[in-house]
Enzyme design. Structure first.
Site, PDB file in Angstrom:
ATOM      1  N   GLY A  12       0.819  -1.207   0.000  1.00  9.37           N
ATOM      2  CA  GLY A  12       0.000   0.000   0.000  1.00  9.37           C
ATOM      3  C   GLY A  12       0.849   1.252   0.000  1.00  9.37           C
ATOM      4  O   GLY A  12       0.565   2.214   0.719  1.00  9.37           O
ATOM      5  N   ALA A  13       1.896   1.257  -0.855  1.00 11.72           N
ATOM      6  CA  ALA A  13       2.903   2.322  -0.793  1.00 11.72           C
ATOM      7  C   ALA A  13       2.693   3.426  -1.821  1.00 11.72           C
ATOM      8  O   ALA A  13       3.588   4.246  -2.022  1.00 11.72           O
ATOM      9  CB  ALA A  13       4.294   1.716  -0.975  1.00 11.72           C
ATOM     10  N   TYR A 150     -13.464  -3.524  10.602  1.00 12.73           N
ATOM     11  CA  TYR A 150     -12.131  -2.941  10.476  1.00 12.73           C
ATOM     12  C   TYR A 150     -11.338  -3.135  11.765  1.00 12.73           C
ATOM     13  O   TYR A 150     -10.200  -3.620  11.752  1.00 12.73           O
ATOM     14  CB  TYR A 150     -12.257  -1.461  10.135  1.00 12.73           C
ATOM     15  CG  TYR A 150     -10.956  -0.696  10.099  1.00 12.73           C
ATOM     16  CD1 TYR A 150      -9.952  -1.036   9.199  1.00 12.73           C
ATOM     17  CD2 TYR A 150     -10.751   0.396  10.943  1.00 12.73           C
ATOM     18  CE1 TYR A 150      -8.772  -0.316   9.142  1.00 12.73           C
ATOM     19  CE2 TYR A 150      -9.576   1.121  10.893  1.00 12.73           C
ATOM     20  CZ  TYR A 150      -8.588   0.756   9.998  1.00 12.73           C
ATOM     21  OH  TYR A 150      -7.407   1.473   9.955  1.00 12.73           O
ATOM     22  N   ALA A 152     -11.852  -5.282  14.178  1.00 17.26           N
ATOM     23  CA  ALA A 152     -11.609  -6.699  14.451  1.00 17.26           C
ATOM     24  C   ALA A 152     -10.449  -7.229  13.620  1.00 17.26           C
ATOM     25  O   ALA A 152      -9.596  -7.979  14.120  1.00 17.26           O
ATOM     26  CB  ALA A 152     -12.873  -7.509  14.164  1.00 17.26           C
ATOM     27  N   LYS A 154      -7.925  -5.563  12.439  1.00 18.94           N
ATOM     28  CA  LYS A 154      -6.670  -4.987  12.913  1.00 18.94           C
ATOM     29  C   LYS A 154      -6.298  -5.501  14.307  1.00 18.94           C
ATOM     30  O   LYS A 154      -5.110  -5.646  14.629  1.00 18.94           O
ATOM     31  CB  LYS A 154      -6.763  -3.462  12.916  1.00 18.94           C
ATOM     32  CG  LYS A 154      -6.805  -2.842  11.534  1.00 18.94           C
ATOM     33  CD  LYS A 154      -5.504  -3.063  10.768  1.00 18.94           C
ATOM     34  CE  LYS A 154      -5.444  -2.228   9.503  1.00 18.94           C
ATOM     35  NZ  LYS A 154      -4.147  -2.366   8.791  1.00 18.94           N
TER      36      LYS A 154
END
Length: 244
Positions: A12-13, A150, A152, A154
């Site tokens: 995700g860069a 989200y 959960a 993480k």
């Protein structure tokens, strides 16, 4: 150039925190594998890094596809630093969360990092060194409206962070996580002023973070400067408000 000679994979860069992490790692001397799905944005990040004298290459992959995740790991080769930053967040109450969205959150936010660690950590062990940094969220430890799936996904990543740290510590590989609070990203650009101010007011500092501020914490944990730190989840949240 502390990271000279090392290779870093940042998922995700192509925007936000991931882009800032990739740029800072390159500034430290690492050769950066820029992951994303948008080839144009990937090429822009690589060009930015190379213009500053760094080294980078772009590898696209769909992290919701397990086979593509494994391909990304294979094409990345010998990775010394892995930053699991890519993720998805869709804020909905449980009654409106679909099975497909549930699977998407778990696939991108939890399963993809698991597959990358499973694929790349053994090489780090063989070489006797390595650093893995997972990007989590403050919402994994603080109840936030509408963030169920989200949060959960993480929270599971944070638990894996601690387990991996214990598994690999004796073999020279450190595993940590960063949990950002509200951060300025492309997703906040279209936010109305009133909503933005409400978000700023949730932090003790009264403002959101810049991506570069979160990246500083990620790069610190990835570097030898944190050589005696493993298994931690570092909050980068601007401080929590006092009760009362």
């Amino acid at each position: 150039m502390e990271m000279s000679g090392q290779t870093a994979l940042v998922t995700g860069a192509t925007a936000g925190i991931g882009r800032a992490v990739a740029v800072q790692l390159a500034q430290e001397g690492a050769e950066v594998i820029v992951h994303g799905r948008d080839a144009r944005r990937g090429a822009e990040v690589v060009a930015h890094i190379e213009a500053a004298g760094g080294r980078a290459r772009f590898v696209p992959a769909d992290l919701a596809d397990s086979d593509d995740v494994l391909r990304l790991a294979a094409e990345s080769g010998a990775v010394d630093i892995l930053v699991n930053n890519a993720g998805v967040y869709k804020f909905l109450p449980t009654s409106e969360m679909t099975d497909e969205l549930f699977d998407l959150h778990m696939d991108l936010n939890t399963k993809a990092p698991y597959l990358l660690v499973r694929s790349l950590a053994p090489g780090m062990v063989r070489r006797g060194h390595g650093s893995i940094v997972n990007v989590s969220t403050l919402a994994a430890s603080e109840v936030t409206t509408g963030t169920g799936m989200y949060s959960a996904s993480k929270a599971a990543l944070e638990q894996l962070t601690e387990i991996w740290a214990a598994e690999y510590a004796a073999q020279g590989v450190r595993v940590n996580a960063v949990a950002p609070g509200p951060t300025r990203t492309p997703g906040t650009d279209d936010m109305d002023a009133a909503t933005f101010k409400r978000i700023e007011a949730t932090t003790a500092m009264g403002r959101v973070a810049e991506p570069e501020e979160v990246a500083e914490a990620v790069v610190f944990l990835a570097s030898r400067r944190s050589s005696y730190i493993t298994g931690v989840v570092l909050e980068v949240s601007g401080g929590r408000l006092a009760l009362g």
